[in-house]
Design a protein around this motif. Structure first.
Motif, PDB file in Angstrom:
ATOM      1  N   UNK A 168      23.599  50.880  27.929  1.00 42.43           N
ATOM      2  CA  UNK A 168      24.966  51.298  27.603  1.00 42.43           C
ATOM      3  C   UNK A 168      24.933  52.529  26.705  1.00 42.43           C
ATOM      4  N   UNK A 169      24.036  52.543  25.738  1.00 39.81           N
ATOM      5  CA  UNK A 169      23.886  53.709  24.861  1.00 39.81           C
ATOM      6  C   UNK A 169      23.407  54.917  25.673  1.00 39.81           C
ATOM      7  N   UNK A 170      22.426  54.686  26.565  1.00 39.18           N
ATOM      8  CA  UNK A 170      21.937  55.780  27.413  1.00 39.18           C
ATOM      9  C   UNK A 170      23.071  56.319  28.277  1.00 39.18           C
ATOM     10  N   UNK A 171      23.883  55.447  28.810  1.00 38.92           N
ATOM     11  CA  UNK A 171      25.005  55.873  29.652  1.00 38.92           C
ATOM     12  C   UNK A 171      26.004  56.705  28.857  1.00 38.92           C
ATOM     13  N   UNK A 172      26.322  56.274  27.643  1.00 42.64           N
ATOM     14  CA  UNK A 172      27.267  57.023  26.801  1.00 42.64           C
ATOM     15  C   UNK A 172      26.682  58.382  26.420  1.00 42.64           C
ATOM     16  N   UNK A 173      25.416  58.398  26.005  1.00 45.38           N
ATOM     17  CA  UNK A 173      24.775  59.665  25.645  1.00 45.38           C
ATOM     18  C   UNK A 173      24.661  60.592  26.855  1.00 45.38           C
ATOM     19  N   UNK A 174      24.341  60.024  28.011  1.00 39.16           N
ATOM     20  CA  UNK A 174      24.261  60.828  29.227  1.00 39.16           C
ATOM     21  C   UNK A 174      25.601  61.426  29.595  1.00 39.16           C
ATOM     22  N   UNK A 175      26.665  60.658  29.416  1.00 36.87           N
ATOM     23  CA  UNK A 175      28.007  61.162  29.704  1.00 36.87           C
ATOM     24  C   UNK A 175      28.380  62.294  28.745  1.00 36.87           C
ATOM     25  N   UNK A 176      28.098  62.104  27.460  1.00 43.59           N
ATOM     26  CA  UNK A 176      28.394  63.156  26.474  1.00 43.59           C
ATOM     27  C   UNK A 176      27.583  64.422  26.752  1.00 43.59           C
ATOM     28  N   UNK A 177      26.309  64.247  27.083  1.00 48.49           N
ATOM     29  CA  UNK A 177      25.465  65.410  27.388  1.00 48.49           C
ATOM     30  C   UNK A 177      25.949  66.121  28.648  1.00 48.49           C
ATOM     31  N   UNK A 178      26.378  65.354  29.633  1.00 42.97           N
ATOM     32  CA  UNK A 178      26.882  65.957  30.874  1.00 42.97           C
ATOM     33  C   UNK A 178      28.174  66.728  30.630  1.00 42.97           C
ATOM     34  N   UNK A 179      29.054  66.171  29.822  1.00 40.85           N
ATOM     35  CA  UNK A 179      30.302  66.876  29.498  1.00 40.85           C
ATOM     36  C   UNK A 179      29.993  68.154  28.723  1.00 40.85           C
ATOM     37  N   UNK A 180      29.055  68.078  27.791  1.00 42.64           N
ATOM     38  CA  UNK A 180      28.646  69.262  27.030  1.00 42.64           C
ATOM     39  C   UNK A 180      28.098  70.339  27.973  1.00 42.64           C
ATOM     40  N   UNK A 181      27.233  69.929  28.906  1.00 48.46           N
ATOM     41  CA  UNK A 181      26.669  70.881  29.867  1.00 48.46           C
ATOM     42  C   UNK A 181      27.758  71.454  30.765  1.00 48.46           C
ATOM     43  N   UNK A 182      28.720  70.637  31.142  1.00 53.25           N
ATOM     44  CA  UNK A 182      29.823  71.112  31.985  1.00 53.25           C
ATOM     45  C   UNK A 182      30.650  72.166  31.255  1.00 53.25           C
ATOM     46  N   UNK A 183      30.888  71.964  29.972  1.00 51.30           N
ATOM     47  CA  UNK A 183      31.633  72.953  29.170  1.00 51.30           C
ATOM     48  C   UNK A 183      30.851  74.261  29.096  1.00 51.30           C
ATOM     49  N   UNK A 184      29.543  74.173  28.889  1.00 54.87           N
ATOM     50  CA  UNK A 184      28.704  75.382  28.852  1.00 54.87           C
ATOM     51  C   UNK A 184      28.755  76.093  30.203  1.00 54.87           C
ATOM     52  N   UNK A 185      28.635  75.320  31.294  1.00 52.73           N
ATOM     53  CA  UNK A 185      28.655  75.915  32.635  1.00 52.73           C
ATOM     54  C   UNK A 185      29.997  76.561  32.948  1.00 52.73           C
ATOM     55  N   UNK A 186      31.085  75.955  32.507  1.00 47.69           N
ATOM     56  CA  UNK A 186      32.409  76.505  32.806  1.00 47.69           C
ATOM     57  C   UNK A 186      32.611  77.867  32.149  1.00 47.69           C
ATOM     58  N   UNK A 187      31.981  78.088  31.025  1.00 41.47           N
ATOM     59  CA  UNK A 187      32.090  79.386  30.358  1.00 41.47           C
ATOM     60  C   UNK A 187      31.275  80.462  31.081  1.00 41.47           C
ATOM     61  N   UNK A 188      30.223  80.036  31.772  1.00 36.25           N
ATOM     62  CA  UNK A 188      29.263  80.966  32.345  1.00 36.25           C
ATOM     63  C   UNK A 188      29.552  81.309  33.812  1.00 36.25           C
ATOM     64  N   UNK A 189      30.116  80.381  34.563  1.00 36.33           N
ATOM     65  CA  UNK A 189      30.277  80.554  36.001  1.00 36.33           C
ATOM     66  C   UNK A 189      31.721  80.809  36.385  1.00 36.33           C
ATOM     67  N   UNK A 190      31.894  81.258  37.627  1.00 37.99           N
ATOM     68  CA  UNK A 190      33.212  81.387  38.223  1.00 37.99           C
ATOM     69  C   UNK A 190      33.184  80.713  39.596  1.00 37.99           C
ATOM     70  N   UNK A 191      34.332  80.515  40.208  1.00 42.57           N
ATOM     71  CA  UNK A 191      34.399  79.840  41.481  1.00 42.57           C
ATOM     72  C   UNK A 191      33.604  80.577  42.548  1.00 42.57           C
ATOM     73  N   UNK A 192      32.961  79.826  43.419  1.00 43.21           N
ATOM     74  CA  UNK A 192      32.137  80.337  44.516  1.00 43.21           C
ATOM     75  C   UNK A 192      31.039  81.280  44.020  1.00 43.21           C
ATOM     76  N   UNK A 193      30.468  80.999  42.863  1.00 47.06           N
ATOM     77  CA  UNK A 193      29.442  81.878  42.273  1.00 47.06           C
ATOM     78  C   UNK A 193      28.139  81.847  43.050  1.00 47.06           C
ATOM     79  N   UNK A 194      27.836  80.743  43.714  1.00 47.76           N
ATOM     80  CA  UNK A 194      26.551  80.621  44.396  1.00 47.76           C
ATOM     81  C   UNK A 194      26.569  81.111  45.839  1.00 47.76           C
ATOM     82  N   UNK A 195      27.726  81.559  46.307  1.00 54.16           N
ATOM     83  CA  UNK A 195      27.823  81.988  47.716  1.00 54.16           C
ATOM     84  C   UNK A 195      27.771  83.492  47.809  1.00 54.16           C
TER      85      UNK A 195
END
Length: 195
Positions: A168-195
């Protein structure tokens, strides 16, 4: 069932843990969300044979098709309740064409969403932390305690409680880390960036 689950977990330990440990040893925190991107440099110099990429992408495609067929069936069933005529046969032209169209539109929309979001792996990480980790590692232990009711004085009970708390702790920490990474990615990327 116990023997089957034991074999499944043993195969996971034997196959995935060495890959994960050696991958982290080789790439550390610089590892890309798409693990295949770690296998060539920015100048497209391959660290592994090119045929292995072709084979890997082919196997990924097959796995995605199978996963889509399995996990999307409830969605397809819900969609098709409204467009299929039960009085006709399942494979009648009246029912096959709407099924083909609705499933194709669903698959196209899902593919478009995946292509549109270059940080799709961050969404997958959130889903894994919220859904798969508790489903695989927490809920079975809770069911074991509820159904078999082991005594609180046994080692089995406390092992299960420890696993419930740990994952349960791993799941909560994984969720927080994923949200943190998503926030970082949203600042860096734009839509259809990989195409």
């Amino acid at each position: 069932m116990k023997k089957g689950l034991s074999i499944c977990y043993l195969l996971i330990l034997i196959t995935l843990f060495p890959v994960g440990i050696s991958g982290y040893w080789a790439f550390g925190n610089a590892s890309n969300g798409n693990i295949l991107m770690n296998m060539f440099s920015t100048s497209r110099v391959y660290y592994v044979p090119k045929w292995s990429f072709i084979m890997t992408y082919g196997l990924i495609f097959i796995q995605l098709v199978v996963s889509t067929l399995i996990y999307s069936q409830p969605t397809f069933a819900t969609l098709e309740e409204k467009i299929v005529d039960d009085r006709k046969g399942s494979y009648s032209l009246r029912n096959v064409i709407p099924r083909l169209i609705s499933r194709s539109i669903f698959t196209i929309m899902a593919t478009l969403l995946a292509a549109m979001l270059p940080f799709f792996s961050s969404f997958n990480a959130i889903l894994g932390a919220i859904g798969y980790t508790p489903l695989v590692f927490v809920i079975p232990m809770i069911f074991y305690i509820i159904v078999l009711k082991p005594s609180r004085h046994t080692t089995t009970f406390w092992i299960n409680v420890t696993l419930i708390i740990t994952f349960s702790i791993i799941s909560i920490l994984g969720c927080l880390a994923s949200i943190h990474q998503l926030i970082i990615d949203m600042k860096k990327y734009h839509l259809f960036a990989n195409i």
